[in-house]
Design a protein around this motif. Structure first.
Motif, PDB file in Angstrom:
ATOM      1  N   HIS A   1       0.798  -1.245   0.162  1.00  0.00           N
ATOM      2  CA  HIS A   1      -0.042  -0.024  -0.021  1.00  0.00           C
ATOM      3  C   HIS A   1       0.913   1.222   0.109  1.00  0.00           C
ATOM      4  CE1 HIS A   1      -3.422  -2.688   0.811  1.00  0.00           C
ATOM      5  NE2 HIS A   1      -2.677  -3.387   1.538  1.00  0.00           N
ATOM      6  N   ALA A   2       2.186   1.160  -0.514  1.00  0.00           N
ATOM      7  CA  ALA A   2       2.870   2.409  -0.712  1.00  0.00           C
ATOM      8  C   ALA A   2       2.458   3.538  -1.172  1.00  0.00           C
ATOM      9  CB  ALA A   2       4.251   1.863  -1.333  1.00  0.00           C
ATOM     10  N   ALA A   3       1.467   3.292  -2.275  1.00  0.00           N
ATOM     11  CA  ALA A   3       0.882   4.217  -3.127  1.00  0.00           C
ATOM     12  C   ALA A   3       0.118   5.143  -2.309  1.00  0.00           C
ATOM     13  CB  ALA A   3      -0.031   3.878  -4.309  1.00  0.00           C
ATOM     14  N   ASN A   4      -0.418   4.560  -1.089  1.00  0.00           N
ATOM     15  CA  ASN A   4      -1.239   5.511  -0.048  1.00  0.00           C
ATOM     16  C   ASN A   4      -0.592   6.514   0.804  1.00  0.00           C
ATOM     17  OD1 ASN A   4      -3.645   3.809  -0.971  1.00  0.00           O
ATOM     18  ND2 ASN A   4      -3.431   2.598   0.804  1.00  0.00           N
ATOM     19  N   LEU A   5       0.832   6.192   0.754  1.00  0.00           N
ATOM     20  CA  LEU A   5       1.471   7.160   1.519  1.00  0.00           C
ATOM     21  C   LEU A   5       2.389   8.151   0.569  1.00  0.00           C
ATOM     22  CD1 LEU A   5       3.152   4.201   3.995  1.00  0.00           C
ATOM     23  CD2 LEU A   5       1.258   5.861   4.298  1.00  0.00           C
TER      24      LEU A   5
ATOM     25  N   LEU B   1      -3.158  21.608   6.179  1.00  0.00           N
ATOM     26  CA  LEU B   1      -4.367  21.693   5.497  1.00  0.00           C
ATOM     27  C   LEU B   1      -4.899  20.505   4.577  1.00  0.00           C
ATOM     28  CD1 LEU B   1      -3.434  25.190   3.649  1.00  0.00           C
ATOM     29  CD2 LEU B   1      -5.174  24.805   5.330  1.00  0.00           C
ATOM     30  N   ASP B   2      -3.931  19.804   4.415  1.00  0.00           N
ATOM     31  CA  ASP B   2      -4.448  18.430   3.544  1.00  0.00           C
ATOM     32  C   ASP B   2      -5.121  17.509   4.542  1.00  0.00           C
ATOM     33  OD1 ASP B   2      -2.851  19.336   1.307  1.00  0.00           O
ATOM     34  OD2 ASP B   2      -1.301  18.261   2.016  1.00  0.00           O
ATOM     35  N   ALA B   3      -4.972  17.888   6.010  1.00  0.00           N
ATOM     36  CA  ALA B   3      -5.725  16.797   7.001  1.00  0.00           C
ATOM     37  C   ALA B   3      -7.235  17.245   6.898  1.00  0.00           C
ATOM     38  CB  ALA B   3      -5.118  17.054   8.256  1.00  0.00           C
ATOM     39  N   VAL B   4      -7.589  18.338   6.516  1.00  0.00           N
ATOM     40  CA  VAL B   4      -8.979  18.590   6.644  1.00  0.00           C
ATOM     41  C   VAL B   4      -9.660  19.160   5.257  1.00  0.00           C
ATOM     42  CG1 VAL B   4      -8.636  19.595   8.916  1.00  0.00           C
ATOM     43  CG2 VAL B   4      -8.295  21.127   7.075  1.00  0.00           C
ATOM     44  N   ARG B   5      -8.945  18.908   4.071  1.00  0.00           N
ATOM     45  CA  ARG B   5      -9.397  18.922   2.853  1.00  0.00           C
ATOM     46  C   ARG B   5      -9.182  17.686   2.079  1.00  0.00           C
ATOM     47  NH1 ARG B   5      -5.447  23.696   0.573  1.00  0.00           N
ATOM     48  NH2 ARG B   5      -3.535  22.228   0.452  1.00  0.00           N
ATOM     49  N   PRO B   6     -10.346  17.178   1.202  1.00  0.00           N
ATOM     50  CA  PRO B   6     -11.599  17.695   1.213  1.00  0.00           C
ATOM     51  C   PRO B   6     -12.424  17.807   2.411  1.00  0.00           C
ATOM     52  CG  PRO B   6     -11.413  15.457  -0.005  1.00  0.00           C
ATOM     53  CD  PRO B   6      -9.916  16.033   0.434  1.00  0.00           C
ATOM     54  N   GLU B   7     -13.494  18.043   2.328  1.00  0.00           N
ATOM     55  CA  GLU B   7     -14.517  18.438   3.635  1.00  0.00           C
ATOM     56  C   GLU B   7     -14.862  17.090   4.102  1.00  0.00           C
ATOM     57  OE1 GLU B   7     -18.911  18.803   1.328  1.00  0.00           O
ATOM     58  OE2 GLU B   7     -17.722  20.651   1.963  1.00  0.00           O
ATOM     59  N   VAL B   8     -14.744  15.932   3.561  1.00  0.00           N
ATOM     60  CA  VAL B   8     -15.015  14.652   4.057  1.00  0.00           C
ATOM     61  C   VAL B   8     -14.143  14.509   5.320  1.00  0.00           C
ATOM     62  CG1 VAL B   8     -13.786  13.429   2.542  1.00  0.00           C
ATOM     63  CG2 VAL B   8     -15.735  12.415   3.753  1.00  0.00           C
ATOM     64  N   LYS B   9     -12.968  14.732   5.308  1.00  0.00           N
ATOM     65  CA  LYS B   9     -12.126  14.826   6.166  1.00  0.00           C
ATOM     66  C   LYS B   9     -12.340  15.380   7.602  1.00  0.00           C
ATOM     67  CE  LYS B   9      -8.021  14.135   3.364  1.00  0.00           C
ATOM     68  NZ  LYS B   9      -6.689  14.546   2.787  1.00  0.00           N
ATOM     69  N   ALA B  10     -12.656  17.048   7.279  1.00  0.00           N
ATOM     70  CA  ALA B  10     -13.107  17.717   8.497  1.00  0.00           C
ATOM     71  C   ALA B  10     -14.267  17.138   9.003  1.00  0.00           C
ATOM     72  CB  ALA B  10     -13.199  18.818   7.949  1.00  0.00           C
TER      73      ALA B  10
ATOM     74  N   MET C   1      -5.947  10.717   7.431  1.00  0.00           N
ATOM     75  CA  MET C   1      -6.295  12.102   6.858  1.00  0.00           C
ATOM     76  C   MET C   1      -5.188  12.474   5.746  1.00  0.00           C
ATOM     77  SD  MET C   1      -9.196  12.867   8.016  1.00  0.00           S
ATOM     78  CE  MET C   1      -9.399  11.117   8.408  1.00  0.00           C
ATOM     79  N   LEU C   2      -3.849  12.029   6.015  1.00  0.00           N
ATOM     80  CA  LEU C   2      -2.751  12.239   5.021  1.00  0.00           C
ATOM     81  C   LEU C   2      -2.733  11.360   3.988  1.00  0.00           C
ATOM     82  CD1 LEU C   2      -0.208  13.657   7.484  1.00  0.00           C
ATOM     83  CD2 LEU C   2      -1.800  15.013   6.091  1.00  0.00           C
ATOM     84  N   SER C   3      -3.476  10.096   4.138  1.00  0.00           N
ATOM     85  CA  SER C   3      -3.491   9.018   3.252  1.00  0.00           C
ATOM     86  C   SER C   3      -4.001   9.848   1.495  1.00  0.00           C
ATOM     87  CB  SER C   3      -4.229   7.797   3.608  1.00  0.00           C
ATOM     88  OG  SER C   3      -4.337   6.750   2.350  1.00  0.00           O
TER      89      SER C   3
ATOM     90  N   HIS D   1      -9.998   6.119   3.282  1.00  0.00           N
ATOM     91  CA  HIS D   1      -9.657   6.004   4.666  1.00  0.00           C
ATOM     92  C   HIS D   1     -10.013   7.390   5.345  1.00  0.00           C
ATOM     93  CE1 HIS D   1      -5.599   3.602   3.618  1.00  0.00           C
ATOM     94  NE2 HIS D   1      -6.696   3.140   3.781  1.00  0.00           N
ATOM     95  N   TRP D   2     -10.853   8.348   4.417  1.00  0.00           N
ATOM     96  CA  TRP D   2     -11.018   9.579   4.854  1.00  0.00           C
ATOM     97  C   TRP D   2     -12.495   9.714   5.727  1.00  0.00           C
ATOM     98  CZ3 TRP D   2     -10.038  12.362  -0.414  1.00  0.00           C
ATOM     99  CH2 TRP D   2      -9.011  12.096  -0.624  1.00  0.00           C
TER     100      TRP D   2
END
Length: 501
Positions: free
Chosen positions: A249-253, A269-278, A309-311, A316-317
């Motif tokens: 699953h290296a592509a996820n990282l 910022l990437d941890a809360v966008r797109p909005e599904v993460k927030a 959230m960073l995947s 995962h989101w």
């Protein structure tokens, strides 16, 4: 000379105001909740499987691995590829613990019931700590909140996953952390390294908490063990077991930006966008009415939330699947810890705060239940066996034990305990109706069984299900006939084919 008398012992004010409970009766509370939740989870899981709602990805894959362990073989999962060792997909040797049970009861129900028991077991330390700190009635609220939480519901509502072993381990470790029993906490947390490769980060977080609040050397040693253990699993063990020699699953990282510096700078910022993460971040702590965020125990959720959230994998989101199960004990342990000072204060205002907080938790729990899979127990369709399900059972009975079968995703776990089954069509596949090789790779199984109803998605991308219409279906049948397969039976959109000898 007169006899000395000891002066009366004055209780410590703060401790004297903590609710007192009798020893013995409270145990019925947490074990009663564990039993009730086990029956709820097992019933929903069993009915989902009986109604052909479970899938090859993931129940079938895990059953193949456990079946291998049960026969003292490597955990080979043909559904993931020819000769694929599942330890090269995720590192979860803890699955071998199910081998003796599966050897006695070789069935997908064994995995589903075991998962139900493990998820229900996690309520015991949470309720016990709540009763000890807050009192008997709050203990019921905490038990109910965890048991009906959406993270657990989503896990029960989608097959079996190795993370079910982590949930009680984290729960017991958190109880020990709250009681400042540092060694016991880390003893419960250490086996997380055997459950899944990312959970070494959770062990490291607990070690950091111990270093902060307790013995520094012990905590730092546990943190190092978690970090080094996860690094070895990512970099050495899983590539060793993976036929491709890499982390599956290296592509996820993969870095989301052009440089490491920009990736790190934009990570918040990437941890809360797109909005599904927030939305997910809010929902994780919503069952505790966000009060859990007041406790430092909530920090133990950061490793799991961080990698999710960073995947780059959109699965995962959100709130589906099993990814939030390990977070639910953290949320409710942190909730109890956050309310502890108010329960100890004992003044009327503090008591009202505790009551209002728990009332909010109960309200949020009841509000979220209908939106997640535990609500299936109240659906009429859960208790009704459709004609389509009966047709599935009738056709699958025609396949002999020990045969090799290629089956569509929802039919796979109906066959994994008694046949050698792979996914049909072979995944991944070129989604062209015709090229020089035909519309599908050449199957090698003795039998093929596939279901056109209802249209499936996972594990296929939306819109690529290979039976979109009658014309394409005829071309598909022609291709299978060209490969030497003859239709044996068909019923309600399900086709059973056998290769000519």
């Amino acid at each position: 000379m007169g006899r000395r008398t000891q002066p009366p012992i004055t209780p410590v004010p703060a401790l004297s105001r903590i609710p007192r409970v009798r020893i013995g009766r409270p145990a019925l509370l947490w074990w009663g909740w564990a039993g009730a939740l086990f029956l709820l989870y097992a019933t929903i899981s069993a009915r989902r499987h009986a109604l052909v709602r479970t899938t090859g990805y993931d129940l079938g894959i895990f059953e193949q691995a456990v079946r291998g362990y049960a026969h003292l073989h490597a955990p080979i999962a043909p559904l993931r590829g020819d000769g694929f060792n599942l330890l090269g997909d995720h590192f979860h040797p803890v699955l071998a613990a199910l081998a003796p049970l599966y050897r006695l009861f070789p069935s997908p129900y064994t995995l589903l019931v075991a998962q139900a028991a493990l998820l229900a077991l996690a309520v015991v330390p949470l309720a016990r700590q709540a009763v000890r700190v807050l009192g008997r009635r709050p203990g019921h609220v905490i038990a109910c909140g965890y048991g009906l939480s959406w993270g657990i519901a989503s896990t029960v509502g989608f097959d079996f996953h190795e993370v079910c072993f982590a949930v009680p381990l984290v729960s017991y470790a958190l109880e020990a952390l709250a009681r400042r029993n540092w060694r016991r906490a880390l003893a419960y947390a250490a086996p997380l390294l055997l459950v899944k490769e990312d959970l070494g980060l959770t062990l490291a977080a607990m070690g950091g908490y111990v270093a902060w609040r307790g013995p520094r050397r012990l905590g730092l040693a546990a943190a190092a063990l978690g970090l080094v253990g996860s690094a070895l699993e990512f970099k050495v063990l899983m590539p060793y077991f993976n036929p491709a020699g890499t982390y599956a699953h290296a592509a996820n990282l993969a870095a989301a930006h052009h440089s490491l510096l920009s990736t790190l700078a934009l990570a918040p910022l990437d941890a809360v966008r797109p909005e599904v993460k927030a939305t997910t971040l809010v929902l994780v702590f919503a069952p505790a009415a966000l009060i859990a965020l007041r406790s430092p125990l909530a920090l133990i959720a950061l490793p799991t939330l961080g990698w999710r959230m960073l995947s780059t994998n959109a699965f995962h989101w959100g709130t589906a699947f099993h990814y939030s199960a390990v977070l639910m004990p953290v949320v409710f342990a942190a909730l109890v810890d956050a309310l502890r000072p108010y329960a100890a204060a004992g003044d009327p205002l503090a008591r009202r705060h505790v009551r209002a907080s728990l009332a909010t938790v109960a309200a949020v729990t009841l509000l979220l239940v209908p939106s997640f899979p535990l609500a299936q127990i109240a659906h009429r369709s859960t208790w009704r066996t459709s004609a389509h399900v009966l047709a599935v059972r009738d056709l699958l009975r025609r396949i002999p034990d020990g045969a090799t079968v290629a089956a569509s995703n929802r039919l796979v776990p109906q066959l994994t305990s008694r046949t050698q089954v792979v996914l049909f069509p072979t995944f991944p596949v070129r989604w062209k109706l015709y090229d020089t090789d035909g519309p599908i790779p050449r199957p090698t199984a003795q039998w093929i069984v596939y279901d056109r109803v209802p249209p499936e998605s996972w594990p296929y991308p939306p819109g690529t299900w290979p039976y979109p219409g009658p014309r394409q279906d005829r071309e598909y049948d022609l291709a299978l006939a060209r490969y030497g397969y003859a239709r044996v039976a068909e019923a309600d959109g399900i086709s059973l084919l056998r290769r000519r000898s």
